[in-house]
Design a protein around this motif. Sequence first.
Motif, PDB file in Angstrom:
ATOM      1  N   GLY A 175       0.784  -1.231   0.000  1.00  0.00           N
ATOM      2  CA  GLY A 175       0.000   0.000   0.000  1.00  0.00           C
ATOM      3  C   GLY A 175       0.813   1.278   0.000  1.00  0.00           C
ATOM      4  O   GLY A 175       0.253   2.371   0.112  1.00  0.00           O
ATOM      5  N   GLY A 176       2.150   1.167  -0.142  1.00  0.00           N
ATOM      6  CA  GLY A 176       2.991   2.359  -0.150  1.00  0.00           C
ATOM      7  C   GLY A 176       3.267   2.871  -1.546  1.00  0.00           C
ATOM      8  O   GLY A 176       2.829   2.290  -2.547  1.00  0.00           O
ATOM      9  N   ARG A 177       4.011   3.957  -1.616  1.00  0.00           N
ATOM     10  CA  ARG A 177       4.373   4.559  -2.894  1.00  0.00           C
ATOM     11  C   ARG A 177       5.806   4.192  -3.247  1.00  0.00           C
ATOM     12  O   ARG A 177       6.689   4.206  -2.375  1.00  0.00           O
ATOM     13  CB  ARG A 177       4.232   6.082  -2.820  1.00  0.00           C
ATOM     14  N   PRO A 178       6.076   3.868  -4.513  1.00  0.00           N
ATOM     15  CA  PRO A 178       7.439   3.512  -4.912  1.00  0.00           C
ATOM     16  C   PRO A 178       8.405   4.678  -4.709  1.00  0.00           C
ATOM     17  O   PRO A 178       8.005   5.844  -4.694  1.00  0.00           O
ATOM     18  CB  PRO A 178       7.295   3.151  -6.383  1.00  0.00           C
ATOM     19  N   ALA A 218      25.829  -2.449   1.211  1.00  0.00           N
ATOM     20  CA  ALA A 218      25.621  -1.084   1.708  1.00  0.00           C
ATOM     21  C   ALA A 218      24.560  -1.071   2.794  1.00  0.00           C
ATOM     22  O   ALA A 218      23.384  -1.311   2.521  1.00  0.00           O
ATOM     23  CB  ALA A 218      25.210  -0.172   0.557  1.00  0.00           C
ATOM     24  N   MET A 219      24.984  -0.811   4.021  1.00  0.00           N
ATOM     25  CA  MET A 219      24.043  -0.697   5.138  1.00  0.00           C
ATOM     26  C   MET A 219      23.346   0.665   5.077  1.00  0.00           C
ATOM     27  O   MET A 219      23.998   1.692   4.888  1.00  0.00           O
ATOM     28  CB  MET A 219      24.761  -0.860   6.472  1.00  0.00           C
ATOM     29  N   ARG A 220      22.048   0.649   5.264  1.00  0.00           N
ATOM     30  CA  ARG A 220      21.275   1.877   5.089  1.00  0.00           C
ATOM     31  C   ARG A 220      20.832   2.439   6.436  1.00  0.00           C
ATOM     32  O   ARG A 220      20.488   1.703   7.365  1.00  0.00           O
ATOM     33  CB  ARG A 220      20.031   1.618   4.228  1.00  0.00           C
ATOM     34  N   CYS A 221      20.842   3.781   6.498  1.00  0.00           N
ATOM     35  CA  CYS A 221      20.413   4.493   7.701  1.00  0.00           C
ATOM     36  C   CYS A 221      19.095   5.199   7.384  1.00  0.00           C
ATOM     37  O   CYS A 221      18.262   4.682   6.652  1.00  0.00           O
ATOM     38  CB  CYS A 221      21.494   5.473   8.117  1.00  0.00           C
ATOM     39  N   ALA A 222      18.906   6.399   7.897  1.00  0.00           N
ATOM     40  CA  ALA A 222      17.665   7.138   7.666  1.00  0.00           C
ATOM     41  C   ALA A 222      17.656   7.891   6.343  1.00  0.00           C
ATOM     42  O   ALA A 222      16.601   8.351   5.900  1.00  0.00           O
ATOM     43  CB  ALA A 222      17.429   8.120   8.818  1.00  0.00           C
ATOM     44  N   VAL A 223      18.809   8.034   5.679  1.00  0.00           N
ATOM     45  CA  VAL A 223      18.891   8.861   4.474  1.00  0.00           C
ATOM     46  C   VAL A 223      17.922   8.436   3.378  1.00  0.00           C
ATOM     47  O   VAL A 223      17.313   9.301   2.728  1.00  0.00           O
ATOM     48  CB  VAL A 223      20.343   8.916   3.957  1.00  0.00           C
ATOM     49  N   PRO A 224      17.702   7.134   3.088  1.00  0.00           N
ATOM     50  CA  PRO A 224      16.753   6.787   2.029  1.00  0.00           C
ATOM     51  C   PRO A 224      15.313   7.232   2.291  1.00  0.00           C
ATOM     52  O   PRO A 224      14.483   7.181   1.380  1.00  0.00           O
ATOM     53  CB  PRO A 224      16.849   5.250   1.967  1.00  0.00           C
ATOM     54  N   MET A 225      15.019   7.690   3.494  1.00  0.00           N
ATOM     55  CA  MET A 225      13.682   8.216   3.767  1.00  0.00           C
ATOM     56  C   MET A 225      13.574   9.704   3.455  1.00  0.00           C
ATOM     57  O   MET A 225      12.500  10.295   3.608  1.00  0.00           O
ATOM     58  CB  MET A 225      13.306   7.961   5.229  1.00  0.00           C
ATOM     59  N   PRO A 236       7.912   6.326   6.167  1.00  0.00           N
ATOM     60  CA  PRO A 236       8.918   5.341   6.582  1.00  0.00           C
ATOM     61  C   PRO A 236       9.546   4.526   5.443  1.00  0.00           C
ATOM     62  O   PRO A 236      10.462   3.747   5.688  1.00  0.00           O
ATOM     63  CB  PRO A 236       8.123   4.412   7.497  1.00  0.00           C
ATOM     64  N   GLU A 237       9.013   4.670   4.224  1.00  0.00           N
ATOM     65  CA  GLU A 237       9.600   3.915   3.130  1.00  0.00           C
ATOM     66  C   GLU A 237      10.838   4.623   2.596  1.00  0.00           C
ATOM     67  O   GLU A 237      10.926   5.849   2.647  1.00  0.00           O
ATOM     68  CB  GLU A 237       8.572   3.736   1.999  1.00  0.00           C
ATOM     69  N   PRO A 238      11.796   3.841   2.097  1.00  0.00           N
ATOM     70  CA  PRO A 238      11.772   2.394   1.850  1.00  0.00           C
ATOM     71  C   PRO A 238      12.299   1.538   2.998  1.00  0.00           C
ATOM     72  O   PRO A 238      12.343   0.319   2.878  1.00  0.00           O
ATOM     73  CB  PRO A 238      12.700   2.265   0.653  1.00  0.00           C
ATOM     74  N   ILE A 239      12.713   2.160   4.104  1.00  0.00           N
ATOM     75  CA  ILE A 239      13.335   1.395   5.184  1.00  0.00           C
ATOM     76  C   ILE A 239      12.359   0.391   5.780  1.00  0.00           C
ATOM     77  O   ILE A 239      12.743  -0.747   6.104  1.00  0.00           O
ATOM     78  CB  ILE A 239      13.889   2.336   6.271  1.00  0.00           C
ATOM     79  N   ARG A 240      11.102   0.768   5.907  1.00  0.00           N
ATOM     80  CA  ARG A 240      10.123  -0.159   6.507  1.00  0.00           C
ATOM     81  C   ARG A 240      10.043  -1.458   5.719  1.00  0.00           C
ATOM     82  O   ARG A 240      10.073  -2.551   6.303  1.00  0.00           O
ATOM     83  CB  ARG A 240       8.740   0.496   6.579  1.00  0.00           C
ATOM     84  N   THR A 241       9.949  -1.365   4.402  1.00  0.00           N
ATOM     85  CA  THR A 241       9.844  -2.577   3.600  1.00  0.00           C
ATOM     86  C   THR A 241      11.169  -3.328   3.537  1.00  0.00           C
ATOM     87  O   THR A 241      11.197  -4.564   3.618  1.00  0.00           O
ATOM     88  CB  THR A 241       9.345  -2.233   2.184  1.00  0.00           C
ATOM     89  N   LEU A 242      12.294  -2.621   3.410  1.00  0.00           N
ATOM     90  CA  LEU A 242      13.589  -3.308   3.416  1.00  0.00           C
ATOM     91  C   LEU A 242      13.764  -4.122   4.697  1.00  0.00           C
ATOM     92  O   LEU A 242      14.369  -5.206   4.673  1.00  0.00           O
ATOM     93  CB  LEU A 242      14.724  -2.290   3.293  1.00  0.00           C
ATOM     94  N   ALA A 243      13.236  -3.632   5.786  1.00  0.00           N
ATOM     95  CA  ALA A 243      13.389  -4.331   7.066  1.00  0.00           C
ATOM     96  C   ALA A 243      12.683  -5.682   7.079  1.00  0.00           C
ATOM     97  O   ALA A 243      12.989  -6.527   7.927  1.00  0.00           O
ATOM     98  CB  ALA A 243      12.871  -3.460   8.202  1.00  0.00           C
TER      99      ALA A 243
END
Length: 285
Positions: A175-178, A218-225, A236-243
């Motif tokens: 239900g999220g946006r790409p 590549a470990m991801r932090c908050a930057v992709p949000m 919260p995407e994309p971190i929520r789905t990557l998790a």
Amino acid sequence: MPASDPAITVRELIYYPVKGCAGTEVDSASVGEMGLLHDRVFMAVDAEDGSFRSQRTLPALAAVRPEVLDGGARLRLSADGVESVVVEVEPDAERRAVTLFGRPVGEVPDQGDMAAEWFSEVLGKRSRLVRVPPGFDRDGWGETPGKVGFADAHALLIASRRSLDDLNARITAGGGRPVPMNRFRPNIVLDGCAEPHDEDRMRGLGIGTAEFAYSVRAMRCAVPMVDQVTGVRSGPEPIRTLATYRREPEYENKVSFGMKAAVLRHGVLSVGDAVRVTWAAEQPV
């Protein structure tokens, strides 16, 4: 993944003149020991303690648009709502001690009061702009450490469209946006990978006349949000789905996307170049 798969090509090349700020897409790029020419050569730092400015705490950095002029002799800084400035680059200016993630990286040339005042206004915090000095020598880490400038810890970040397409399919199913690729701030974007995250398996690769080797996922932090156009956090995407499928237990359960690489051979690469995978792991590790 067969070695030298002719189906895999370079789709995008991007360098980031100022760490944490907007990138510059190019059709062709020279590669040196520390990555693409002009990549993370400059960095905004705290005016008091020299610690680096990051989108992790100052997402507005993403909306700063640096432009390298005259082969690197000058740097134009632009952002919405403020007047642009052109900085005369001083590789041998008075030096300032700076840190990355709390670790000293040495004394590096300060780029003067005009750049400092501009960044201070845009970020709302007293800042200075510094530059990688001639002869800078900083080690990366991982399977192939290599050398690095002001990037977090590695010369290059490589990601594939196949990985992004798979991630976005999962996001939209929930239900999220790409999200666009620029959320991950890659240097090299690959097209034509057979499976998502094939880049994780690439241990040696050649592109154009340059050669690279795998360092680490590549470990991801908050930057992709952070929206990389507006400089506003929009998680919260994309971190929520990557998790849900990309957690890395050996790295404090952080999530990963893309592969960090070191430079083995200097050269030139271009959009459209075939990727020669000279060594690939049987399974992602």
